[in-house]
Design an enzyme around this catalytic site. Sequence first.
Site, PDB file in Angstrom:
ATOM      1  N   THR A 152       7.091   1.386  14.361  1.00 27.43           N
ATOM      2  CA  THR A 152       6.872   2.660  13.655  1.00 27.43           C
ATOM      3  C   THR A 152       6.255   3.722  14.556  1.00 27.43           C
ATOM      4  O   THR A 152       5.341   3.455  15.322  1.00 27.43           O
ATOM      5  CB  THR A 152       5.943   2.412  12.451  1.00 27.43           C
ATOM      6  N   SER A 158      10.739   4.917   8.386  1.00 27.38           N
ATOM      7  CA  SER A 158      11.916   4.354   7.721  1.00 27.38           C
ATOM      8  C   SER A 158      13.169   4.507   8.567  1.00 27.38           C
ATOM      9  O   SER A 158      14.045   3.649   8.555  1.00 27.38           O
ATOM     10  CB  SER A 158      12.128   5.055   6.376  1.00 27.38           C
ATOM     11  N   GLY A 191      -0.658  -2.847  13.978  1.00 28.23           N
ATOM     12  CA  GLY A 191      -1.641  -3.910  13.816  1.00 28.23           C
ATOM     13  C   GLY A 191      -1.895  -4.620  15.134  1.00 28.23           C
ATOM     14  O   GLY A 191      -0.979  -4.765  15.947  1.00 28.23           O
ATOM     15  N   ARG A 324     -14.926 -13.394 -21.714  1.00 26.35           N
ATOM     16  CA  ARG A 324     -15.582 -12.201 -22.228  1.00 26.35           C
ATOM     17  C   ARG A 324     -15.157 -11.928 -23.666  1.00 26.35           C
ATOM     18  O   ARG A 324     -13.978 -12.039 -23.993  1.00 26.35           O
ATOM     19  CB  ARG A 324     -15.221 -11.007 -21.333  1.00 26.35           C
ATOM     20  N   GLY A 413     -15.501  -2.507 -16.132  1.00 31.54           N
ATOM     21  CA  GLY A 413     -16.423  -2.224 -15.029  1.00 31.54           C
ATOM     22  C   GLY A 413     -16.562  -3.409 -14.085  1.00 31.54           C
ATOM     23  O   GLY A 413     -16.697  -3.225 -12.866  1.00 31.54           O
ATOM     24  N   THR A 434       4.823   0.264   1.256  1.00 36.84           N
ATOM     25  CA  THR A 434       5.446   1.203   2.197  1.00 36.84           C
ATOM     26  C   THR A 434       5.587   0.648   3.608  1.00 36.84           C
ATOM     27  O   THR A 434       6.196   1.308   4.447  1.00 36.84           O
ATOM     28  CB  THR A 434       4.682   2.549   2.253  1.00 36.84           C
ATOM     29  N   GLU A 436       6.737  -2.679   6.321  1.00 35.38           N
ATOM     30  CA  GLU A 436       7.868  -3.620   6.363  1.00 35.38           C
ATOM     31  C   GLU A 436       9.021  -3.065   5.519  1.00 35.38           C
ATOM     32  O   GLU A 436       9.691  -3.806   4.807  1.00 35.38           O
ATOM     33  CB  GLU A 436       7.455  -5.005   5.855  1.00 35.38           C
ATOM     34  N   ASP A 438       9.753   0.911   3.598  1.00 28.60           N
ATOM     35  CA  ASP A 438       9.291   1.671   2.434  1.00 28.60           C
ATOM     36  C   ASP A 438      10.150   1.261   1.233  1.00 28.60           C
ATOM     37  O   ASP A 438      11.382   1.232   1.319  1.00 28.60           O
ATOM     38  CB  ASP A 438       9.464   3.167   2.725  1.00 28.60           C
TER      39      ASP A 438
END
Lengths: 646, 646
Positions: A152, A158, A191, A324, A413, A434, A436, A438
Amino acid sequence: MSRTPTAAPVDDPCVDDPSVVDSEQLKRVLDGRHHGLREEIRAAHDADWFTPRLHVDEQAHQAWVGEAMQRLTRTPHQVLGFPTAYGGADQVGASVAAFEMLALGDLSLTVKSGVQWGLFGGAVQALGTQVHHDRYLPSIIDFSLPGCFAMTETGHGSDVQGLRTTAVYDPAAEEFVVHTPEDSACKDYIGNAARDGRMAVVFARLVTHGEDRGVHALLVPIRDEAGVTAAGVDIEDCGPKAGLAGVDNGRLRFDHVRVPREALLDRYAHVAADGTYSSPIASANRRFFSMLGALVRGRLSISGAAISATKVGLDVAVRYGQERRQFSDPSTGEEVRLLDHPSHQRKLVPAVARAYAFTFAQAALVEELQAGHDGRLDQSASRRLETDIAAVKAGATWNASRTLQTAREACGGAGYLASSRLPELRADTDVFTTFEGDNTVLMQLVAKNLLTAYAAGAAGGLGAARTLVRSLASRVADRVRVPWPTDVLDPARQVALLREREEHVLDGLARRLRAAVSAGADPTAAASAAQDHMQVLGRAHVDRLLAVAFDERVRSCGEGADAGPTADLLARVRDLFVLSRLEEDMAWFLAHGRLGRADARAVTRHVDRLCAELRPHAVALVDAFGIAPAWSARTTTTGGQQGLAA
Amino acid sequence: MSRTPTAAPVDDPCVDDPSVVDSEQLKRVLDGRHHGLREEIRAAHDADWFTPRLHVDEQAHQAWVGEAMQRLTRTPHQVLGFPTAYGGADQVGASVAAFEMLALGDLSLTVKSGVQWGLFGGAVQALGTQVHHDRYLPSIIDFSLPGCFAMTETGHGSDVQGLRTTAVYDPAAEEFVVHTPEDSACKDYIGNAARDGRMAVVFARLVTHGEDRGVHALLVPIRDEAGVTAAGVDIEDCGPKAGLAGVDNGRLRFDHVRVPREALLDRYAHVAADGTYSSPIASANRRFFSMLGALVRGRLSISGAAISATKVGLDVAVRYGQERRQFSDPSTGEEVRLLDHPSHQRKLVPAVARAYAFTFAQAALVEELQAGHDGRLDQSASRRLETDIAAVKAGATWNASRTLQTAREACGGAGYLASSRLPELRADTDVFTTFEGDNTVLMQLVAKNLLTAYAAGAAGGLGAARTLVRSLASRVADRVRVPWPTDVLDPARQVALLREREEHVLDGLARRLRAAVSAGADPTAAASAAQDHMQVLGRAHVDRLLAVAFDERVRSCGEGADAGPTADLLARVRDLFVLSRLEEDMAWFLAHGRLGRADARAVTRHVDRLCAELRPHAVALVDAFGIAPAWSARTTTTGGQQGLAA
């Protein structure tokens, strides 16, 4: 590094004990072929691998990920896809399954390992040849050579064919000169680049003898062993991100960086010493797509990771909804468990059904991927696999965003606190939609591939006849204003509805494009104008794939008279999946006369009923995901850090 | 502290210059009555108020928010809602508008200020009496008394009537004893509690003479001026959250904490020295809801903040879509701007239209809020306002989550970087959907209130006749299988469609509940079983409110022959808003015979057309949000920290 790649696939363990619904049995069904491997990983990874790292800053998180990567090299699981000769097991399917298991834990570690072994290692393996394998795979596998996948660019994500980084061959020196000609050609979001990477697979326009040969991949060193940045390379940290803080994403710029001729990963293209370019694939376009096609494993891995993260979120939210209580029941005076409120069931139970559907579709694609790796797929099956992986990746990652958001809201919460893990899951997986590929662009790719296959079918004999019949049937159905009531609970009819929709949308799109081109429109402009139609087709394709995969899985467990309670439960989960999809897209089915207004009401009624019927099994259904409590912080109703249930 | 609350409302500045579409004029239309105030805030706040704080940890962010709060006390805007006698301007509408402006910047600061002045100060103002006002409002206004709004408990959020904290009156000491009887009764997620708060408005069950009088509010000191935690109070930090890192959320536990009798905020209930309880409102239930009703401003403020954050996200994404190019147009060879791809328009242009719709609906409610504050609303109008605020709050906050997610994806990897502001906007607003009323619960409240009004109408004379006619019309329409084609571009018809849907759903729900109760069902159980129906009604109500508000705004700007280009543009934005809502809910309109299949196709065609027609105005439409470039980091196509456009 001692490695015993014993985790060979086991036979499909879909056995049924007719006595009781057992989450252990459901787990085997969900685990599928790689149940043994998954159990091995469950046993090998303790809480230390998974506990969310609260209060940890980016640097500390990245350091932890670095250590965890070292620990991963001491198990065989993540590198099962590499050739046996280098310490792998040639089991790409198993490697995806192992990646999916890792994704139940820390997603920064998951993505980092994916960059190293899936993208960087995978590119060297798939695009390189013997010389690259011998030289690099061992140190890629043991992480002594951390690497990047530099595809990229800031201005081109893309549109990979539009990349602007250049690699110009200099015959005098027998070197390539890798260069970033403009700001928008920086390699971005890469990365492993900001901190650890020492080498990068760089995608660049190859130029030999002054001629642009299109995008190719080369190995470019970016740091030396001491971590010093290589000359001519500029590395910048991308800075804080929405999530994945443990991944060191960076931006790379090359200033006339010279690499030797062997740096070219030359499985699909070779450059001789004098600069003569040759390739086993004559068409530049086909060569380019073969290259990309060799990399689909990464896409399927992201799909699997998204499904895993979705399961963790559902695990947290379903347990919270079970514990809960809110609002009293006036008839008993007791407070009602959240999951006993129908609106809460509507949020979570169909989401659990979707997670099952994606699991089965993913497993089917993993099987096919292994078949392709073993050379058992012909060209058309390979292309279909690429299409289906793109579709399921888009579907699974969008579903992760949506479901994790629902899970967060379902915990109120408590779901906003990091201690619930939900914020981390939501933020970490967000980029999956988005990267690997989009998702919107992937859906267009899916549509384009389906159109190509449709055209090929239309040109052929039998295919053409079938297409014609379908097309006519579609048009007739389109005119029927009051459709016959259909049995929406008949599984065959359910799958048929989704299949017919896909065919109808495909047929309509094909006709629309043909008409536009006949009327003199430029084909690209016609396709561009039909983008939204293509998105609809892509989504219809995903739904059909999921329904078929789910249905096949249910059938393989036995149905009807000989079905045990597990298979029966699974069949109802499938019904809920399909019916809730029909309900969401009811406008289409009504507008195209595929379902009538009575059907629409029946679908909603059945979704309500199935949510209520499955609600008592909700905890068993998420237990079957096989997420050890220690792996996942669980939000409890008593709150606080103590609120992380053991 | 010098304060000149000059920012009085100006007349509605919807003037139209017939020459050209001018974003400055659109801005005036969007700004509405409080245009002058908004411009004043735009001028007063420089980049230092807004620039996203990258790389800043929680502690530093909270410290920055603390300083910024001090700076805010030097401007009059945020406290315009307090009484003139204490330095405010009695302008609650203007205070909401000022809060909306603040929410274009840092949302932690926004929420912190909302806790201090809206929730804590607002509760003292609305639930207290002269003695509380005199003693506390000045120091609340100048932030020398930071305070908390301690309503939610770990085990009770939506069900405020079920709170378990107790305040037992001790006549001997003339004190209340505030106590947390169990873990799940801890006050949880309380803003301002973990670091700064010195006093809390604590909602607790008031017990006098051994009798539980229901939930009331008391002022309880939690820290002294030196910041030392008060005796008997235990404060725990909630720890890291998905967003809003600059807000110090904490958990409070009270161990028999004694406060004087005057600590009770006694506008709605008084406790005499001997413990005798009295109230101007006889019914305990009505008293409770009057108390909550006095606090709706907080809910409307969150709605406004959500709309502001949505606008910032759209501002970022639209500009990115304008600058960034991807994929070449083969006819020109030029790369195409993202916003020129129809699928990209489909993502962002209807989202811009929704932001306009919410802005106008919010403005109408702000007007009504001020009218109520001025005593110009009767009881039924007040109740309608509460209903509409609940509806728009749910709609606007869900829309924020959805739109910011879309904006993030529309910016690809750039949108995942913190430098784009989108991750922060997404994460910060996420909790808006579940605080100040969980959206799902709010939608049920809306449905309940609509049913109550419907029943009252049905009981009355004219109302009953109208209801009967509508009910019959609904049933007839429901049986009409092939509906007449309708002019979906007629604004009156558009609004009528949404209004008729709401009436139909309401009528159906009322009949369903009546039938269930007639058949012997418990009314609560019947309502519980109909929860999903109630959600549909709530959403239908939101859509109708938005369409009406948008339509009225367009009409006030002139329409048809005498409309200038701005009004014309606005009318098309309204059309896109309504048509894209119809498209999304087309299943309902088809299934109930309100639109036919030809209409469905026409709606989609018009949405496509309007997206394309409005696309050239996309930047002008977001310019009109009036977000100074310095306030909002904008992701550019060249990336990097430099990528924050000036």
